[in-house]
Design a protein around this motif. Structure first.
Motif, mmCIF file in Angstrom:
data_model
loop_
_atom_site.group_PDB
_atom_site.id
_atom_site.type_symbol
_atom_site.label_atom_id
_atom_site.label_comp_id
_atom_site.label_asym_id
_atom_site.label_seq_id
_atom_site.Cartn_x
_atom_site.Cartn_y
_atom_site.Cartn_z
ATOM 1 N N SER A 76 0.685 -1.208 -0.031
ATOM 2 C CA SER A 76 0.134 -0.071 -0.117
ATOM 3 C C SER A 76 1.072 1.282 -0.035
ATOM 4 O O SER A 76 0.633 2.073 -0.778
ATOM 5 N N LYS A 77 1.871 1.250 0.990
ATOM 6 C CA LYS A 77 2.914 2.422 0.928
ATOM 7 C C LYS A 77 3.713 2.457 -0.453
ATOM 8 O O LYS A 77 3.698 3.571 -0.955
ATOM 9 N N LEU A 78 3.974 1.499 -0.950
ATOM 10 C CA LEU A 78 4.775 1.620 -2.511
ATOM 11 C C LEU A 78 4.077 2.065 -3.459
ATOM 12 O O LEU A 78 4.281 2.678 -4.338
ATOM 13 N N GLN A 79 2.680 1.612 -3.653
ATOM 14 C CA GLN A 79 1.743 2.087 -4.566
ATOM 15 C C GLN A 79 1.509 3.504 -4.448
ATOM 16 O O GLN A 79 0.983 4.349 -5.482
ATOM 17 N N GLN A 80 1.619 4.094 -3.386
ATOM 18 C CA GLN A 80 1.550 5.651 -3.088
ATOM 19 C C GLN A 80 2.725 6.362 -3.911
ATOM 20 O O GLN A 80 2.261 7.342 -4.077
ATOM 21 N N LEU A 81 3.918 5.596 -3.872
ATOM 22 C CA LEU A 81 5.087 6.120 -4.417
ATOM 23 C C LEU A 81 5.031 5.868 -5.804
ATOM 24 O O LEU A 81 5.843 6.840 -6.752
ATOM 25 N N VAL A 82 4.988 4.612 -6.369
ATOM 26 C CA VAL A 82 4.852 4.311 -7.745
ATOM 27 C C VAL A 82 3.753 3.813 -8.250
ATOM 28 O O VAL A 82 2.908 2.836 -7.767
ATOM 29 N N VAL A 83 3.372 4.566 -9.348
ATOM 30 C CA VAL A 83 1.929 4.094 -9.713
ATOM 31 C C VAL A 83 1.960 3.091 -10.903
ATOM 32 O O VAL A 83 3.200 2.534 -11.271
ATOM 33 N N ASP A 84 0.836 2.214 -11.181
ATOM 34 C CA ASP A 84 0.778 1.428 -12.287
ATOM 35 C C ASP A 84 1.567 -0.063 -11.954
ATOM 36 O O ASP A 84 2.340 -0.467 -12.585
ATOM 37 N N LEU A 85 1.445 -0.305 -10.628
ATOM 38 C CA LEU A 85 2.208 -1.406 -10.128
ATOM 39 C C LEU A 85 1.151 -2.626 -10.216
ATOM 40 O O LEU A 85 -0.037 -2.415 -9.682
ATOM 41 N N SER A 86 1.363 -3.774 -10.513
ATOM 42 C CA SER A 86 0.701 -4.668 -10.286
ATOM 43 C C SER A 86 1.298 -6.111 -9.879
ATOM 44 O O SER A 86 2.734 -6.072 -10.123
#
Length: 248
Positions: A25-35
């Motif tokens: 969740s924290k990582l997706q706040q920094l890097v968009v378009d992650l799956s």
């Protein structure tokens, strides 16, 4: 950007995904378009022993997975799966060096590199290195924390290529160094941490980040640590996409 997520032995994909939920969740706040592709491994473990033959057989599963579901941009692997992926990379670089790396970056939590793999690849493995790993496993089996001797040598081992817990990394050819950006995570209370230091030592120090958390052989959970770790992984992803890196 697609990341392959591989759990440790004795786990499954659902448990691993739950353990990583706060971090991702924290990582997706920094890097968009992650799956994230969480995968159940065969029989909840990749291999039974640390022997090179057993591990190379397990590589066949990973190779089929990559052939079927690639491309992956990165891999996030915990414990035994980190050993599987790192050894897969080394064998591929040594025997199939004309092929590109299957991942652009790697995140390893409590990972290690089996010494039997290094021996199989012709790396000189000292009795000291074998003794360090044996002592670490004994500490683990007895329910103890890290050996005091290992803890005292931890920082030096990370930065001393002549003596990384018994391995002389300066004697290794470039083909046996992992040359993609990496993040290495281990707990200061994990008795098996010398194996994680070995793995970190096999990676390019100029594109490598290390995070030591306050726990043991586990995914870190402290909010402040997860924020710091997410920043390191963001750096790793950005470094992997630099034009100069993609040409290596």
């Amino acid at each position: 950007m697609k990341i392959l997520c591989l759990h440790s032995d004795g786990q499954n994909a659902k448990i691993f995904q739950s353990e990583l939920a706060s971090f991702l969740s924290k990582l997706q706040q920094l890097v968009v378009d992650l799956s994230f592709d969480f995968v159940d491994v065969p029989r909840h473990k990749f291999y039974e022993t640390g022997e090179a033959k057993d591990i190379r057989t397990a590589h066949q599963w990973l190779e089929k997975k990559l052939d079927h579901d690639n491309p992956y941009d990165g891999v996030l692997a915990f414990s035994q799966s980190a050993a599987l992926v790192s050894s897969f990379l080394l064998y591929r670089q040594w025997y199939d060096h004309e092929l590109p790396p299957p991942f652009r970056f790697a995140i390893w939590i409590s990972g290690d590199i089996p010494l039997q793999v290094l021996k199989d690849l012709g790396v000189p493995v000292s009795k000291e290195a074998e003794g360090v790993v044996a002592r670490a496993r004994l500490q683990r089996d007895q329910g103890l924390g890290p050996s005091l001797a290992h803890a005292a040598k931890a920082r030096r081992a990370v930065f001393d290529s002549d003596d990384c817990f018994g391995l002389n990394l300066n004697r290794l050819p470039l083909e046996l160094k992992i040359r993609i950006p990496t993040v290495h995570v281990w707990g200061e209370k994990d008795p098996l941490f010398p194996g994680s230091v070995h793995l970190a030592g096999l990676c390019d120090p100029y594109i490598r980040k290390i995070h030591v958390h306050q726990g043991a052989h586990e995914v870190p959970r402290d909010g402040k640590e997860l924020t710091e770790l997410a920043s390191l992984v963001e750096w790793c992803i950005q470094r992997a996409t630099w034009p100069g890196q993609t040409q290596l």
